[in-house]
Design a protein around this motif. Structure first.
Motif, PDB file in Angstrom:
ATOM      1  N   GLU A  40      43.327  29.045  44.719  1.00 28.81           N
ATOM      2  CA  GLU A  40      41.927  28.982  45.249  1.00 28.81           C
ATOM      3  C   GLU A  40      40.907  29.940  45.160  1.00 28.81           C
ATOM      4  O   GLU A  40      39.616  30.017  44.986  1.00 28.81           O
ATOM      5  N   LEU A  41      41.547  31.424  44.629  1.00 27.54           N
ATOM      6  CA  LEU A  41      40.998  32.357  44.392  1.00 27.54           C
ATOM      7  C   LEU A  41      40.768  32.687  42.639  1.00 27.54           C
ATOM      8  O   LEU A  41      40.006  33.693  42.413  1.00 27.54           O
ATOM      9  N   LEU A  42      41.473  31.770  42.045  1.00 29.84           N
ATOM     10  CA  LEU A  42      41.476  32.282  40.453  1.00 29.84           C
ATOM     11  C   LEU A  42      40.156  32.412  39.882  1.00 29.84           C
ATOM     12  O   LEU A  42      39.918  33.500  39.329  1.00 29.84           O
ATOM     13  N   LYS A  43      39.158  31.722  40.199  1.00 25.21           N
ATOM     14  CA  LYS A  43      37.695  31.824  39.664  1.00 25.21           C
ATOM     15  C   LYS A  43      37.036  33.109  40.154  1.00 25.21           C
ATOM     16  O   LYS A  43      36.167  33.524  39.330  1.00 25.21           O
ATOM     17  N   ARG A  44      37.632  33.644  41.299  1.00 27.50           N
ATOM     18  CA  ARG A  44      36.767  35.011  41.662  1.00 27.50           C
ATOM     19  C   ARG A  44      37.300  36.082  40.931  1.00 27.50           C
ATOM     20  O   ARG A  44      36.680  37.320  40.873  1.00 27.50           O
ATOM     21  N   VAL A  45      38.535  36.051  40.411  1.00 30.08           N
ATOM     22  CA  VAL A  45      39.287  37.079  39.432  1.00 30.08           C
ATOM     23  C   VAL A  45      38.878  36.846  38.136  1.00 30.08           C
ATOM     24  O   VAL A  45      38.603  37.858  37.274  1.00 30.08           O
ATOM     25  N   HIS A  46      38.983  35.581  37.679  1.00 30.58           N
ATOM     26  CA  HIS A  46      38.838  35.295  36.376  1.00 30.58           C
ATOM     27  C   HIS A  46      37.918  34.212  36.099  1.00 30.58           C
ATOM     28  O   HIS A  46      38.118  32.991  35.978  1.00 30.58           O
ATOM     29  N   PRO A  47      36.411  34.436  36.391  1.00 28.93           N
ATOM     30  CA  PRO A  47      35.361  33.527  36.364  1.00 28.93           C
ATOM     31  C   PRO A  47      34.999  32.777  34.856  1.00 28.93           C
ATOM     32  O   PRO A  47      34.421  31.769  34.852  1.00 28.93           O
ATOM     33  N   GLY A  48      35.873  33.264  34.010  1.00 29.22           N
ATOM     34  CA  GLY A  48      35.583  32.563  32.647  1.00 29.22           C
ATOM     35  C   GLY A  48      34.958  33.654  31.628  1.00 29.22           C
ATOM     36  O   GLY A  48      34.728  34.624  31.923  1.00 29.22           O
ATOM     37  N   GLY A  49      34.841  33.043  30.126  1.00 25.44           N
ATOM     38  CA  GLY A  49      34.257  33.820  29.318  1.00 25.44           C
ATOM     39  C   GLY A  49      35.185  34.996  29.149  1.00 25.44           C
ATOM     40  O   GLY A  49      34.538  36.036  28.399  1.00 25.44           O
ATOM     41  N   GLY A  50      36.386  34.637  29.104  1.00 26.10           N
ATOM     42  CA  GLY A  50      37.403  35.943  28.798  1.00 26.10           C
ATOM     43  C   GLY A  50      37.354  37.182  29.812  1.00 26.10           C
ATOM     44  O   GLY A  50      37.860  38.296  29.506  1.00 26.10           O
ATOM     45  N   VAL A  51      36.671  37.153  30.874  1.00 24.89           N
ATOM     46  CA  VAL A  51      36.368  38.200  31.851  1.00 24.89           C
ATOM     47  C   VAL A  51      37.561  38.173  32.920  1.00 24.89           C
ATOM     48  O   VAL A  51      37.913  37.139  33.579  1.00 24.89           O
ATOM     49  N   ILE A  52      38.303  39.254  33.250  1.00 31.34           N
ATOM     50  CA  ILE A  52      38.812  39.522  34.139  1.00 31.34           C
ATOM     51  C   ILE A  52      38.617  40.625  35.016  1.00 31.34           C
ATOM     52  O   ILE A  52      38.607  41.973  34.465  1.00 31.34           O
ATOM     53  N   ARG A  53      38.231  40.549  36.422  1.00 33.86           N
ATOM     54  CA  ARG A  53      37.532  41.390  36.902  1.00 33.86           C
ATOM     55  C   ARG A  53      38.461  42.580  37.617  1.00 33.86           C
ATOM     56  O   ARG A  53      39.673  42.252  37.834  1.00 33.86           O
ATOM     57  N   PRO A  54      37.913  43.815  37.698  1.00 38.06           N
ATOM     58  CA  PRO A  54      38.661  44.867  38.665  1.00 38.06           C
ATOM     59  C   PRO A  54      39.170  43.857  39.927  1.00 38.06           C
ATOM     60  O   PRO A  54      38.197  43.547  40.586  1.00 38.06           O
ATOM     61  N   THR A  55      40.356  44.295  40.326  1.00 39.45           N
ATOM     62  CA  THR A  55      41.255  43.698  41.442  1.00 39.45           C
ATOM     63  C   THR A  55      41.756  44.458  42.179  1.00 39.45           C
ATOM     64  O   THR A  55      42.579  45.393  41.788  1.00 39.45           O
ATOM     65  N   ILE A  56      41.794  44.325  43.633  1.00 39.21           N
ATOM     66  CA  ILE A  56      42.697  45.074  44.468  1.00 39.21           C
ATOM     67  C   ILE A  56      43.940  43.957  44.767  1.00 39.21           C
ATOM     68  O   ILE A  56      43.725  42.910  45.270  1.00 39.21           O
ATOM     69  N   LEU A  57      45.174  44.807  44.702  1.00 39.72           N
ATOM     70  CA  LEU A  57      46.539  43.988  45.176  1.00 39.72           C
ATOM     71  C   LEU A  57      46.991  44.835  46.504  1.00 39.72           C
ATOM     72  O   LEU A  57      46.939  45.812  46.505  1.00 39.72           O
ATOM     73  N   VAL A  58      47.735  43.750  47.227  1.00 39.11           N
ATOM     74  CA  VAL A  58      48.561  44.280  48.203  1.00 39.11           C
ATOM     75  C   VAL A  58      49.791  43.519  48.012  1.00 39.11           C
ATOM     76  O   VAL A  58      49.998  42.184  48.051  1.00 39.11           O
ATOM     77  N   ASP A  59      50.984  44.471  47.689  1.00 33.76           N
ATOM     78  CA  ASP A  59      52.156  43.763  47.354  1.00 33.76           C
ATOM     79  C   ASP A  59      52.212  42.660  46.259  1.00 33.76           C
ATOM     80  O   ASP A  59      52.709  41.626  46.216  1.00 33.76           O
ATOM     81  N   GLY A  60      51.138  42.857  45.288  1.00 33.98           N
ATOM     82  CA  GLY A  60      51.212  42.196  44.021  1.00 33.98           C
ATOM     83  C   GLY A  60      50.094  40.993  44.073  1.00 33.98           C
ATOM     84  O   GLY A  60      50.033  40.049  43.103  1.00 33.98           O
TER      85      GLY A  60
END
Length: 367
Positions: free
Chosen positions: A294-314
């Motif tokens: 459900e969150l994939l589009k917020r991290v990987h919106p398309g067009g080859g973009v992978i946004r800077p992301t914060i992880l907690v325990d991966g």
């Protein structure tokens, strides 16, 4: 299959594989080799991938390793995308992954009018120019092509440079006045090493860096055909341990079996701020373990973009953006959920370390 792991334990093992549980006390070259390669579409993101994994690294240290020491090299490699690779290994890695990547672009090359004859002429002109000048920006190389009636505008230019890089003719050189340059690979680097079994060696490094993982993940990361992937895994099968992660068959190195009990018992949350295109998010075909569907589009919106992301325990819990004004860096965090005081404190520590790494004054706020 005797070992079953939960998704939580698998994520913790992946963090350890990626040096994302604790920063490693190793130099830039060792770090790059230990995680197989660093994605390098964005030069700042490339450096931030080192920061989050290596203790006391700085942005300058990454550039020094690449330009002064030449222990790592930036070039097009896996999947025809930019990577930071160990300099001593770049030639055998390119011989392994380069042909498949070049074939992938053939249709686009025909659309751009980049026939084999045009490419050969462009390489001849470029090599002569680099032999004369040592290092040239993309624009300067394109100018030389234009002088000879060769394609010198639009997408033709990066495609020509990419193929020449995949064939081990050129790589990136020093940054001049904020612009990247290209150099002849053989002039920039020493001969390097050879791998007795290149396919098996790259697969072994990948599994070590991304375990637990699958053959399909490796195929996605490397860009290699399925037959080559199966052959590579067969060649290293004695070194691998089979595990079941919530019903999916995965592999990890036998040498990491001792980490299983540690990962199960580990209760301290690892809070990490990844830059754009981080290897942790690009290294798998399926990102479900780290990023909920459900969150994939917020991290990987398309067009080859992978946004800077914060992880907690991966697990992805936020994305972040940055804005620089002079010596000041402002970071805006966009959470996916309500953040606890412990997570907020961990983010603050990460933000301050980004400031240290870049040599900037930094502040942050939730957006």
């Amino acid at each position: 299959m005797g070992i079953s792991l939960t998704g939580v334990v698998a994520r913790r093992l992946r963090l350890r594989s990626q040096h994302l549980d604790e920063r490693a006390t190793i130099d830039v070259k060792e770090l790059v080799r230990s995680i197989a390669a660093v994605q390098a579409q964005d030069t700042l993101a490339e450096s931030l991938a080192v920061r989050v994994r290596a203790d006391c690294a700085t942005e300058d240290a990454v550039e020094e390793a690449r330009v002064r020491d030449r222990s790592v090299v930036r070039t097009w490699a896996m999947r025809g995308t930019l990577h930071l690779l160990p300099a001593e290994d770049v030639r055998w890695i390119l011989r392994l992954v380069g042909p498949t990547a070049v074939r992938k672009f053939q249709r686009r090359h025909r659309e751009l009018g980049l026939t084999p004859k045009v490419y050969s002429q462009a390489v001849t002109v470029m090599v002569q120019a680099l032999e004369e000048s040592g290092a040239l920006t993309r624009r300067r190389i394109a100018d030389r092509w234009a002088e000879h009636g060769l394609p010198a505008e639009g997408q033709a230019v990066p495609h020509l440079l990419c193929q020449a890089s995949l064939e081990g003719i050129i790589c990136f050189g020093p940054t001049v006045e904020g612009q990247g340059t290209h150099v002849l690979l053989d002039s920039w680097l020493d001969d390097g090493t050879e791998a007795a079994d290149p396919g098996g060696e790259l697969a072994r490094r990948y599994v070590s860096a991304y375990a637990p993982t699958t053959m399909e993940d490796y195929a996605t990361w490397s860009g290699l055909p399925s037959a080559e992937v199966r052959k590579a895994f067969d060649s290293i099968s004695d070194d691998l341990l089979e595990v079941d992660v919530d019903g999916t068959l995965m592999w990890m190195p036998n040498a990491n079996a001792g980490l299983l009990d540690v990962a199960v018992a580990d209760e301290k949350p690892a809070i990490k701020m990844l830059g754009a295109f981080d290897p942790y998010l690009l290294g798998y075909r399926n990102r479900d373990l780290g990023v909920g569907t459900e969150l994939l589009k917020r991290v990987h919106p398309g067009g080859g973009v992978i946004r800077p992301t914060i992880l907690v325990d991966g697990r992805a819990i936020a994305t972040w953006t940055r804005k620089r004004t002079g010596r000041k860096l402002s970071i805006t965090v966009s959470p996916f959920e309500l953040l606890s005081g412990e997570v907020l404190s961990g983010i603050d520590e990460e933000v301050q370390d980004i400031g240290r790494f870049l040599g900037l004054d930094v502040e942050w706020a939730a957006g």
